[in-house]
Design a protein around this motif. Structure first.
Motif, PDB file in Angstrom:
ATOM      1  N   ALA A 247       0.915  -1.330   0.060  1.00 35.05           N
ATOM      2  CA  ALA A 247      -0.187   0.028   0.105  1.00 35.05           C
ATOM      3  C   ALA A 247       1.357   1.471  -0.190  1.00 35.05           C
ATOM      4  O   ALA A 247       0.874   2.027  -0.849  1.00 35.05           O
ATOM      5  CB  ALA A 247      -0.996   0.165   1.256  1.00 35.05           C
ATOM      6  N   ALA A 248       2.653   1.198   0.484  1.00 43.03           N
ATOM      7  CA  ALA A 248       2.782   2.195   0.777  1.00 43.03           C
ATOM      8  C   ALA A 248       3.779   2.920  -0.985  1.00 43.03           C
ATOM      9  O   ALA A 248       4.743   3.349  -1.261  1.00 43.03           O
ATOM     10  CB  ALA A 248       3.676   2.480   1.899  1.00 43.03           C
ATOM     11  N   GLY A 249       3.488   1.579  -1.633  1.00 43.86           N
ATOM     12  CA  GLY A 249       4.043   2.129  -3.217  1.00 43.86           C
ATOM     13  C   GLY A 249       5.703   0.713  -3.213  1.00 43.86           C
ATOM     14  O   GLY A 249       5.940   0.964  -4.030  1.00 43.86           O
ATOM     15  N   ILE A 250       5.867   0.427  -2.449  1.00 41.88           N
ATOM     16  CA  ILE A 250       7.212  -0.008  -2.579  1.00 41.88           C
ATOM     17  C   ILE A 250       7.141  -1.611  -4.149  1.00 41.88           C
ATOM     18  O   ILE A 250       5.563  -2.998  -2.897  1.00 41.88           O
ATOM     19  CB  ILE A 250       7.371  -1.252  -1.151  1.00 41.88           C
ATOM     20  CG1 ILE A 250       7.682  -0.014  -0.580  1.00 41.88           C
ATOM     21  CG2 ILE A 250       8.419  -2.274  -1.323  1.00 41.88           C
ATOM     22  CD1 ILE A 250       7.887  -0.115   1.474  1.00 41.88           C
ATOM     23  N   PRO A 251       7.653  -1.492  -4.219  1.00 39.38           N
ATOM     24  CA  PRO A 251       7.556  -2.728  -5.907  1.00 39.38           C
ATOM     25  C   PRO A 251       7.588  -4.151  -5.227  1.00 39.38           C
ATOM     26  O   PRO A 251       7.391  -4.543  -6.043  1.00 39.38           O
ATOM     27  CB  PRO A 251       8.357  -1.810  -6.702  1.00 39.38           C
ATOM     28  CG  PRO A 251       9.264  -1.027  -6.017  1.00 39.38           C
ATOM     29  CD  PRO A 251       8.741  -0.572  -4.511  1.00 39.38           C
ATOM     30  N   ARG A 252       8.322  -4.573  -4.696  1.00 38.11           N
ATOM     31  CA  ARG A 252       8.883  -5.701  -4.039  1.00 38.11           C
ATOM     32  C   ARG A 252       9.310  -5.801  -2.398  1.00 38.11           C
ATOM     33  O   ARG A 252       9.621  -4.996  -1.951  1.00 38.11           O
ATOM     34  CB  ARG A 252      10.441  -6.323  -4.561  1.00 38.11           C
ATOM     35  CG  ARG A 252       9.800  -6.713  -6.049  1.00 38.11           C
ATOM     36  CD  ARG A 252       9.128  -7.593  -6.305  1.00 38.11           C
ATOM     37  NE  ARG A 252       9.069  -7.624  -8.378  1.00 38.11           N
ATOM     38  CZ  ARG A 252       7.670  -6.977  -8.537  1.00 38.11           C
ATOM     39  NH1 ARG A 252       7.183  -6.424  -8.271  1.00 38.11           N
ATOM     40  NH2 ARG A 252       8.095  -7.301 -10.653  1.00 38.11           N
ATOM     41  N   VAL A 253       8.317  -6.916  -2.556  1.00 40.66           N
ATOM     42  CA  VAL A 253       8.237  -7.068  -0.759  1.00 40.66           C
ATOM     43  C   VAL A 253       8.585  -8.811  -0.423  1.00 40.66           C
ATOM     44  O   VAL A 253       8.416  -8.994  -0.688  1.00 40.66           O
ATOM     45  CB  VAL A 253       6.797  -7.152   0.157  1.00 40.66           C
ATOM     46  CG1 VAL A 253       6.636  -6.445   1.708  1.00 40.66           C
ATOM     47  CG2 VAL A 253       6.308  -5.577  -0.505  1.00 40.66           C
ATOM     48  N   LEU A 254       9.425  -9.060   0.385  1.00 38.35           N
ATOM     49  CA  LEU A 254       9.696  -9.647   1.164  1.00 38.35           C
ATOM     50  C   LEU A 254       9.584 -10.011   2.482  1.00 38.35           C
ATOM     51  O   LEU A 254      10.073  -9.192   3.864  1.00 38.35           O
ATOM     52  CB  LEU A 254      11.610 -10.103   1.389  1.00 38.35           C
ATOM     53  CG  LEU A 254      11.661 -10.654  -0.756  1.00 38.35           C
ATOM     54  CD1 LEU A 254      11.253  -9.378  -1.644  1.00 38.35           C
ATOM     55  CD2 LEU A 254      13.522 -10.503  -0.840  1.00 38.35           C
ATOM     56  N   VAL A 255       9.527 -11.602   2.858  1.00 41.77           N
ATOM     57  CA  VAL A 255       9.432 -11.458   4.523  1.00 41.77           C
ATOM     58  C   VAL A 255      10.697 -11.573   5.482  1.00 41.77           C
ATOM     59  O   VAL A 255      11.758 -12.805   4.400  1.00 41.77           O
ATOM     60  CB  VAL A 255       8.164 -12.920   4.624  1.00 41.77           C
ATOM     61  CG1 VAL A 255       8.033 -12.990   6.519  1.00 41.77           C
ATOM     62  CG2 VAL A 255       7.244 -11.762   4.224  1.00 41.77           C
ATOM     63  N   ASP A 256      11.150 -11.759   6.235  1.00 42.91           N
ATOM     64  CA  ASP A 256      12.441 -11.633   7.070  1.00 42.91           C
ATOM     65  C   ASP A 256      11.976 -12.743   8.020  1.00 42.91           C
ATOM     66  O   ASP A 256      10.608 -12.894   8.314  1.00 42.91           O
ATOM     67  CB  ASP A 256      12.892 -11.049   7.838  1.00 42.91           C
ATOM     68  CG  ASP A 256      13.815  -9.978   7.580  1.00 42.91           C
ATOM     69  OD1 ASP A 256      14.875 -10.818   6.635  1.00 42.91           O
ATOM     70  OD2 ASP A 256      14.124  -9.551   8.181  1.00 42.91           O
ATOM     71  N   LEU A 257      13.002 -13.708   8.033  1.00 48.19           N
ATOM     72  CA  LEU A 257      12.396 -15.660   8.532  1.00 48.19           C
ATOM     73  C   LEU A 257      13.892 -15.906   9.144  1.00 48.19           C
ATOM     74  O   LEU A 257      14.330 -16.561   8.634  1.00 48.19           O
ATOM     75  CB  LEU A 257      11.276 -16.151   7.195  1.00 48.19           C
ATOM     76  CG  LEU A 257      11.109 -17.553   7.752  1.00 48.19           C
ATOM     77  CD1 LEU A 257      10.472 -17.876   8.531  1.00 48.19           C
ATOM     78  CD2 LEU A 257      11.217 -18.648   6.687  1.00 48.19           C
ATOM     79  N   GLU A 258      13.555 -16.446  10.584  1.00 47.51           N
ATOM     80  CA  GLU A 258      14.510 -16.664  11.127  1.00 47.51           C
ATOM     81  C   GLU A 258      14.517 -18.602  11.292  1.00 47.51           C
ATOM     82  O   GLU A 258      12.768 -19.239  11.704  1.00 47.51           O
ATOM     83  CB  GLU A 258      14.647 -16.639  12.696  1.00 47.51           C
ATOM     84  CG  GLU A 258      14.973 -14.792  13.274  1.00 47.51           C
ATOM     85  CD  GLU A 258      15.188 -15.026  13.971  1.00 47.51           C
ATOM     86  OE1 GLU A 258      15.226 -13.332  14.316  1.00 47.51           O
ATOM     87  OE2 GLU A 258      14.700 -14.705  14.816  1.00 47.51           O
TER      88      GLU A 258
END
Length: 366
Positions: A247-258
């Motif tokens: 929604a903030a307009g960021i083209p790619r979103v990745l999840v940080d995962l431990e």
């Protein structure tokens, strides 16, 4: 949805954090090496090559100048480590952490552009604030979060201007006439912020990717990152963080995962109990997984319904990375969820990001 497209085309990005011995505070006790080995270039090279051979899209290198950091007892700076591995790798993206608040923006942008040249278009930049480094620099810490945010925004903006300050064809290389540069295709950045000003142009030609890929934490639209790394204590929370970043307009979103995986010698639960007995782990707010390789594969497939990829933080690198390479990533490749980067591809291409047009060339063309 963008995430559905990523699944269909196999552009689910796989990143790995390679700083220290792993995310767990006791990882060094189970790594089977001396702390000084972290400063050995052979250790760094072996790990980056292992991640590349496994098929990871990118590797990140954490960093901090704060003497009381929770990281390893000693480290070389992240940009130096990334640059060192650039010549011995061919496909994996190299994403160093670099604090925007206390670094000189002009020099930092030049370092990152040079990294992009050394890696032939595989450089990224994970932007951080690291306000605790004020003590290291002997500077007064920023008073408010807003002041920190504003300087971070300015640092990213001036870096982007400097990367664009050379047009793509500014270098002529006409040996017959002795003309090597078109001065009309160099431009002033002319940036004036509240805490610094930069005239420009850069001392390094425009990077191969046009602009180094900018990574940031969370839904921070004001910095205009290319990639956001989001957290969440559960899959549902991580999914909501992904939606906020989109929604903030960021083209790619990745999840940080431990992650902590079952190994031939012990289950993930047993390994974590052993590590916690040595040094209790701290809550980071990241999504955390412990279990088998097959269960992790199922989780990543679930996350692919909303996210464009993940960055994994192994509990102990030397134990978890071989399981990722042998069982998890091959399973994702077989299903078509992910793809293996090929030599000659850029980090932007592997993240399905377009090469940005030069802002100054566009302005002059109007």
């Amino acid at each position: 949805m963008a995430s559905d497209s990523a699944y269909r085309t196999g552009l689910f990005a796989l990143g790995i954090e390679l700083d220290g011995e792993g995310f767990h505070p006791a990882a060094a006790h189970r790594a089977g090496r001396e702390p000084a080995d972290l400063l050995n270039p052979a250790t760094l090279t072996a790990r980056v090559r292992a991640a590349e051979n496994a098929g990871f899209t990118f590797a990140s290198f954490d960093d901090s100048l704060a003497p009381d950091s929770d990281g390893p007892p000693g480290r070389l700076d992240a940009v130096t480590r990334a640059a060192f591995t650039a010549a011995t790798t061919s496909t994996i993206g190299l994403v160093p952490v670099a604090a925007a608040t206390y670094a000189e923006p002009f020099h930092l942008s030049s370092q990152l552009a040079s990294l992009d040249y050394a890696s032939r278009g595989r450089a990224g930049w994970l932007v951080t604030d690291d306000p605790d480094t004020a003590r290291t620099w002997g500077a007064t810490p920023r008073i408010t979060a807003e002041e920190i945010r504003r300087e971070r925004v300015d640092s990213v903006e001036v870096a982007r201007r400097l990367w664009d300050s050379w047009e793509d064809d500014a270098v002529v290389r006409d040996y017959a006439t002795g003309r090597f540069l078109d001065r009309d295709k160099l431009h002033y950045a002319d940036f004036i912020g509240e805490t610094f000003a930069v005239k420009g142009p850069s001392i390094v030609p425009r990077p191969p990717q046009g602009q180094v890929v900018v990574f940031g934490y969370g839904a921070i639209g004001s910095e205009r990152p290319d990639v956001a790394l989001v957290t969440g204590a559960s899959v549902a929370e991580a999914g909501e963080a992904v939606r906020q970043a989109r929604a903030a307009g960021i083209p790619r979103v990745l999840v940080d995962l431990e992650i902590a995986l079952d190994t031939p010698d012990a289950t993930a639960i047993e390994r974590l109990a052993d590590l916690d007995a040595l040094a209790p782990t701290k809550s980071t707010g990241r999504l955390r997984f412990s279990g088998s390789a097959a269960e992790l594969t199922a989780l990543l497939t679930e996350l692919a319904a909303t996210a464009d990829g993940v960055r994994v933080h192994p509990a102990v690198l030397d134990a978890d990375l071989p399981i990722l390479a042998r069982y998890v990533i091959p399973a994702l490749l077989r299903t078509g969820l992910a793809h293996r980067p090929v030599p000659g591809s850029t980090l932007r291409a592997n993240l399905a990001l377009a090469r940005p047009a030069n802002r100054y060339a566009k302005e002059l063309a109007r």
